[in-house]
Design a protein around this motif. Structure first.
Motif, PDB file in Angstrom:
ATOM      1  N   GLN A 168       0.933  -1.260  -0.114  1.00  0.00           N
ATOM      2  CA  GLN A 168       0.009  -0.007  -0.051  1.00  0.00           C
ATOM      3  C   GLN A 168       0.883   1.197   0.114  1.00  0.00           C
ATOM      4  O   GLN A 168       2.017   1.289   0.592  1.00  0.00           O
ATOM      5  CB  GLN A 168      -0.820  -0.172   1.248  1.00  0.00           C
ATOM      6  N   ARG A 169       0.357   2.213  -0.637  1.00  0.00           N
ATOM      7  CA  ARG A 169       1.293   3.499  -0.719  1.00  0.00           C
ATOM      8  C   ARG A 169       1.509   4.280   0.400  1.00  0.00           C
ATOM      9  O   ARG A 169       2.557   4.680   0.754  1.00  0.00           O
ATOM     10  CB  ARG A 169       0.405   4.672  -1.452  1.00  0.00           C
ATOM     11  N   ASN A 170       0.598   3.849   1.512  1.00  0.00           N
ATOM     12  CA  ASN A 170       0.846   4.499   2.687  1.00  0.00           C
ATOM     13  C   ASN A 170       1.923   3.792   3.612  1.00  0.00           C
ATOM     14  O   ASN A 170       2.438   4.228   4.700  1.00  0.00           O
ATOM     15  CB  ASN A 170      -0.450   4.686   3.949  1.00  0.00           C
ATOM     16  N   LYS A 171       2.473   2.657   3.027  1.00  0.00           N
ATOM     17  CA  LYS A 171       3.543   1.899   3.823  1.00  0.00           C
ATOM     18  C   LYS A 171       4.895   1.890   2.903  1.00  0.00           C
ATOM     19  O   LYS A 171       5.605   1.076   3.121  1.00  0.00           O
ATOM     20  CB  LYS A 171       3.086   0.375   4.166  1.00  0.00           C
ATOM     21  N   ARG A 226       7.050   3.861   2.950  1.00  0.00           N
ATOM     22  CA  ARG A 226       8.380   4.048   3.617  1.00  0.00           C
ATOM     23  C   ARG A 226       8.997   2.883   4.144  1.00  0.00           C
ATOM     24  O   ARG A 226      10.453   2.622   4.381  1.00  0.00           O
ATOM     25  CB  ARG A 226       8.324   4.905   5.012  1.00  0.00           C
ATOM     26  N   SER A 227       8.406   1.723   4.523  1.00  0.00           N
ATOM     27  CA  SER A 227       8.664   0.580   5.128  1.00  0.00           C
ATOM     28  C   SER A 227       9.687  -0.271   3.922  1.00  0.00           C
ATOM     29  O   SER A 227      10.341  -1.035   4.189  1.00  0.00           O
ATOM     30  CB  SER A 227       7.507  -0.407   5.501  1.00  0.00           C
ATOM     31  N   ARG A 244       1.337   5.287  -9.290  1.00  0.00           N
ATOM     32  CA  ARG A 244       1.195   5.826  -7.948  1.00  0.00           C
ATOM     33  C   ARG A 244       2.050   5.449  -6.851  1.00  0.00           C
ATOM     34  O   ARG A 244       2.572   6.203  -6.223  1.00  0.00           O
ATOM     35  CB  ARG A 244      -0.289   6.021  -7.585  1.00  0.00           C
ATOM     36  N   ALA A 246       5.105   7.175  -4.761  1.00  0.00           N
ATOM     37  CA  ALA A 246       5.371   7.148  -3.475  1.00  0.00           C
ATOM     38  C   ALA A 246       6.682   6.721  -2.894  1.00  0.00           C
ATOM     39  O   ALA A 246       7.257   7.075  -1.932  1.00  0.00           O
ATOM     40  CB  ALA A 246       4.223   6.351  -2.815  1.00  0.00           C
ATOM     41  N   ASP A 287       9.243   9.228  -3.272  1.00  0.00           N
ATOM     42  CA  ASP A 287       9.116  10.181  -2.294  1.00  0.00           C
ATOM     43  C   ASP A 287       9.830   9.957  -1.115  1.00  0.00           C
ATOM     44  O   ASP A 287      10.785  10.641  -0.578  1.00  0.00           O
ATOM     45  CB  ASP A 287       7.686  10.431  -2.293  1.00  0.00           C
ATOM     46  N   GLU A 288       9.700   8.519  -0.719  1.00  0.00           N
ATOM     47  CA  GLU A 288      10.114   8.135   0.564  1.00  0.00           C
ATOM     48  C   GLU A 288      11.590   7.890   0.160  1.00  0.00           C
ATOM     49  O   GLU A 288      12.519   8.345   1.281  1.00  0.00           O
ATOM     50  CB  GLU A 288       9.642   6.766   0.930  1.00  0.00           C
TER      51      GLU A 288
END
Length: 224
Positions: A81-84, A86-87, A101, A105, A108-109
């Motif tokens: 998922q995009r909200n993860k 960073r992991s 998309r 992401a 960006d991280e």
């Protein structure tokens, strides 16, 4: 652990034979998929000479990373998922970059962390609704746009064939992944790798040029 060592030896022999039959001459990395198995599976794989471990879920992988001391290379092979995003920076290779998309992401991280990230573009060659990934026809245009995401090193393609498909279907899907890789290469990406082939079809995948095979059941038995 002895069982895993014996199975790895047999699998490597089968991979070598398939590579000889296929005529692509590529090096093949065995990725031991340890999802739903404990940290002992990671350690058993390492003891058997397997240095690459694949996990489907970030949370499960992070739990094992905290418990395992052996220096394996971690691969993220499941949907992210995009909200993860960073992991994803904790992994050596992300196989499942399945959309533009998500690519943005991840970039960006990586920018925030001042580093680069090795990724594979997941391509849905079969067109199945149940599988994620970019459509094969969309790869050339996307390949050009990915250059704007300078932290990402697009190392190749990942795909999944339909479960229990006929051999002709498997070969068509794997050939489609090769086509996608060529499109990435023509756009100027390194794109030397093809991640394709799982426990039921890895020999055919190697014949068709796979450089990474993702094997779980054949190494560790059925998942719980």
């Amino acid at each position: 652990m002895d069982h895993v060592r014996e199975t790895v030896s047999e699998v490597r022999s089968r991979i070598a034979a398939a590579r000889s039959r296929g005529g692509h001459g590529q090096e093949v990395t065995l990725v031991a998929v340890t999802k739903t198995h404990g940290p002992d599976a990671v350690e058993a794989a390492y003891a058997a000479g397997v240095l690459d471990v694949g996990e489907n879920k970030v949370q499960e992988a992070e739990g094992k990373m905290a418990q395992v001391a052996v220096p394996v290379r971690w691969h993220l092979i499941g949907h992210l998922q995009r909200n993860k995003a960073r992991s994803a920076l904790r992994f050596d290779l992300v196989h499942s970059m399945d959309s533009e998309r998500l690519a943005a992401a991840l970039h960006d991280e990586a920018v925030k962390a001042a580093r680069s990230l090795d990724v594979l573009l997941q391509v849905n060659v079969s067109g199945e609704d149940s599988k994620g990934g970019v459509a094969l026809a969309d790869v050339p245009a996307l390949a050009d746009r990915l250059h704007a995401l300078g932290t990402l090193r697009v190392r190749g393609v990942m795909t999944m064939a339909p479960f229990e498909a006929a051999e002709a279907t498997l070969r068509t899907v794997f050939a489609g992944a090769r086509t996608a890789r060529v499109a990435l290469q023509q756009a100027g990406h390194p794109a030397e790798w093809l991640s394709m082939g799982m426990s039921g079809d890895y020999e055919i995948a190697v014949e068709e040029g796979a450089t990474h095979v993702r094997l779980g059941t054949v190494l560790f038995g059925s998942r719980t």
